[in-house]
Scaffold this motif. Structure first.
Motif, PDB file in Angstrom:
ATOM      1  N   LYS A   1     -15.890  -6.412   2.154  1.00 26.40           N
ATOM      2  CA  LYS A   1     -14.540  -6.409   1.129  1.00 26.40           C
ATOM      3  C   LYS A   1     -13.316  -5.891   1.907  1.00 26.40           C
ATOM      4  N   ARG A   2     -13.653  -4.707   2.790  1.00 26.78           N
ATOM      5  CA  ARG A   2     -12.461  -4.326   3.449  1.00 26.78           C
ATOM      6  C   ARG A   2     -11.868  -5.213   4.454  1.00 26.78           C
ATOM      7  N   ARG A   3     -12.884  -5.818   5.073  1.00 28.64           N
ATOM      8  CA  ARG A   3     -12.075  -7.013   6.042  1.00 28.64           C
ATOM      9  C   ARG A   3     -11.432  -8.126   5.318  1.00 28.64           C
ATOM     10  N   ARG A   4     -12.331  -8.541   4.209  1.00 32.93           N
ATOM     11  CA  ARG A   4     -11.480  -9.783   3.583  1.00 32.93           C
ATOM     12  C   ARG A   4     -10.048  -9.175   3.072  1.00 32.93           C
ATOM     13  N   PHE A   5     -10.040  -7.935   2.424  1.00 27.66           N
ATOM     14  CA  PHE A   5      -8.948  -7.528   1.741  1.00 27.66           C
ATOM     15  C   PHE A   5      -7.816  -7.498   2.832  1.00 27.66           C
ATOM     16  N   ILE A   6      -8.207  -6.863   3.991  1.00 26.94           N
ATOM     17  CA  ILE A   6      -7.045  -6.707   4.887  1.00 26.94           C
ATOM     18  C   ILE A   6      -6.749  -8.199   5.471  1.00 26.94           C
ATOM     19  N   GLU A   7      -7.433  -8.920   5.944  1.00 18.49           N
ATOM     20  CA  GLU A   7      -7.149 -10.127   6.467  1.00 18.49           C
ATOM     21  C   GLU A   7      -6.191 -11.188   5.509  1.00 18.49           C
ATOM     22  N   LEU A   8      -6.540 -11.195   4.337  1.00 20.49           N
ATOM     23  CA  LEU A   8      -5.790 -11.743   3.474  1.00 20.49           C
ATOM     24  C   LEU A   8      -4.426 -11.265   3.158  1.00 20.49           C
ATOM     25  N   ARG A   9      -4.063  -9.684   3.403  1.00 15.17           N
ATOM     26  CA  ARG A   9      -2.844  -9.388   3.174  1.00 15.17           C
ATOM     27  C   ARG A   9      -1.882  -8.939   4.207  1.00 15.17           C
TER      28      ARG A   9
END
Length: 428
Positions: free
Chosen positions: A357-365
């Motif tokens: 979740k951390r990875r997806r959150f950062i990559e999208l933002r």
């Protein structure tokens, strides 16, 4: 000094002012230029663009999505003794019921932080009002210190408080542990209007009575006043002056973008006058500091320090990248503003920090993937805006941010000419 928000190519920005200067977006590099180059860039002449590109500008490093969490805030009291009319956190309840954290949850969260940390960690306390649950704060600090020592980690502590509940024991505790203390205090007539004490006590004097011993004898603590600016009073200069006279060496302000009371939240028409007020306060601050005074208006100096360091950030803050918050149930959230929101859930004390979740959150933002951020010259100084606020209310205020940063670039050049040691202090 003037401001400009006119459209320009996203890879550079011509800084307003008498002396020509250009800011290169990538690498956050600022250059003085001659008038002919400025004229060529304004006309987007090929020769001028080629000359500017030859100055360089490093690519902005993307965040390491596998980096460890270095800071954790504990919502030790999801309740508050005040009833602030603009509170985004629903007095710490975040839409639920008033609760306080148990020691087992705090200790488990600290264990999760320590087990994956590499060098230095920060444990923060927040609410609500964290001193509603003061004993857990004291116990958690001792627990975290012992764990950090075993792991060979350096540790620091922070707290955000309204300061109305501080006891003598609390004050010495804050000194002994060298806390960074953010005091929520608006000052002036709006303090009692918006920061309402449930017992109908004058909240200004309750705060000042609580924090005065630390202001008079801070020891190794760092104390910052943070004032909330509502649309019914945009006078930033008065806030800064009032809080400085009250004894705070550092003062910052923050506009209301979200919260329960629509009449207090900024609307589109408020950003331009707010920018004028911020610049007016900053100009007075510059006059003070250039005459030899110590910096106090933190909004200005945080911006100038970032320009001095060549800050080029792909995210607005450390949320998820290296900072999380934990609620009374042991659930991790992206930050203290998103507690209880499933969209921002990042694991738990039972399962640990959720790496996927951390990875997806950062990559999208990252700012280069945001609209309209990816074509904005200010994107690496701004970082794209608070994740929680943007999700709730969008990107109103972007012209304000560009205007404030344009002013900052001018102010930076002025400070570097007349008192460069003020900015160089950030290196020590």
């Amino acid at each position: 000094m003037t401001t400009s928000t006119s459209p320009q190519p996203s890879w550079f920005h011509l800084v307003a002012g008498v002396e020509p200067a250009v800011f290169l977006t990538r690498g956050s590099m600022l250059f003085d230029i001659d008038p002919s180059l400025k004229d060529g860039l304004e006309r987007e002449q090929p020769w001028a663009l080629d000359e500017l590109q030859s100055l360089g500008g490093e690519s902005t490093a993307m965040p390491n999505v596998a980096a460890p969490i270095a800071a954790l805030s504990l919502n030790v009291a999801q309740t508050c003794n005040l009833a602030c009319s603009y509170c985004y956190a629903d007095e710490g309840r975040f839409g639920g019921r008033a609760r306080t954290m148990e020691a087992a949850v705090a200790f488990a969260a600290i264990d999760r932080l320590i087990e994956q940390a590499r060098d230095r960690i920060t444990v923060g306390f927040i609410g609500g009002e964290p001193f509603v649950n003061r004993q857990l704060m004291h116990d958690a600090v001792e627990y975290a210190k012992a764990g950090a020592k075993r792991a060979g980690l350096r540790i620091t502590f922070s707290v955000t408080t309204n300061a109305t509940l501080l006891s003598e024991e609390d004050l010495q505790f804050l000194r002994d542990e060298a806390f960074t203390i953010t005091v929520s205090l608006d000052g002036g007539p709006l303090q009692n209007k918006h920061r309402i004490d449930r017992k109908d006590v004058n909240s200004i004097w309750a705060v000042l009575a609580g924090i005065r011993p630390l202001l008079d004898s801070p020891g190794p603590t760092r104390i910052v006043a943070r004032a909330t600016v509502t649309r019914d009073d945009l006078d930033v200069t008065d806030r800064v002056e009032w809080l400085s006279q009250a004894g705070f060496a550092e003062v910052g302000v923050s506009p209301v973008r979200t919260g329960p009371e629509a009449s207090l939240r900024f609307s589109d028409s408020d950003w331009a006058p707010f920018l004028e007020q911020m610049i007016a306060a900053a100009r007075l601050e510059l006059d003070r500091v250039l005459a030899g005074a110590t910096p106090r208006f933190s909004n200005l100096w945080t911006m100038l320090d970032a320009i001095y360091r060549g800050s080029a950030r792909p995210l607005p803050c450390g949320s998820v990248a290296n900072y999380l918050s934990v609620d009374v149930d042991g659930s991790f959230a992206s930050c203290h503003r998103t507690v209880g929101n499933a969209m921002f859930h990042m694991g738990s004390t039972t399962t640990g920090f959720d790496a996927d979740k951390r990875r997806r959150f950062i990559e999208l933002r990252v700012v280069d993937r945001q609209e309209p951020c990816r074509t904005c010259w200010a994107r690496y100084l701004c970082g794209g805006g608070c994740h929680a606020e943007v999700t709730e209310v969008g990107r109103a205020g972007c012209d304000y941010i560009r205007g404030w940063l344009d002013f900052g670039l001018q102010a930076y050049r002025h400070v570097m000419t007349y008192r460069p040691e003020v900015l160089a202090r950030s290196e020590t």
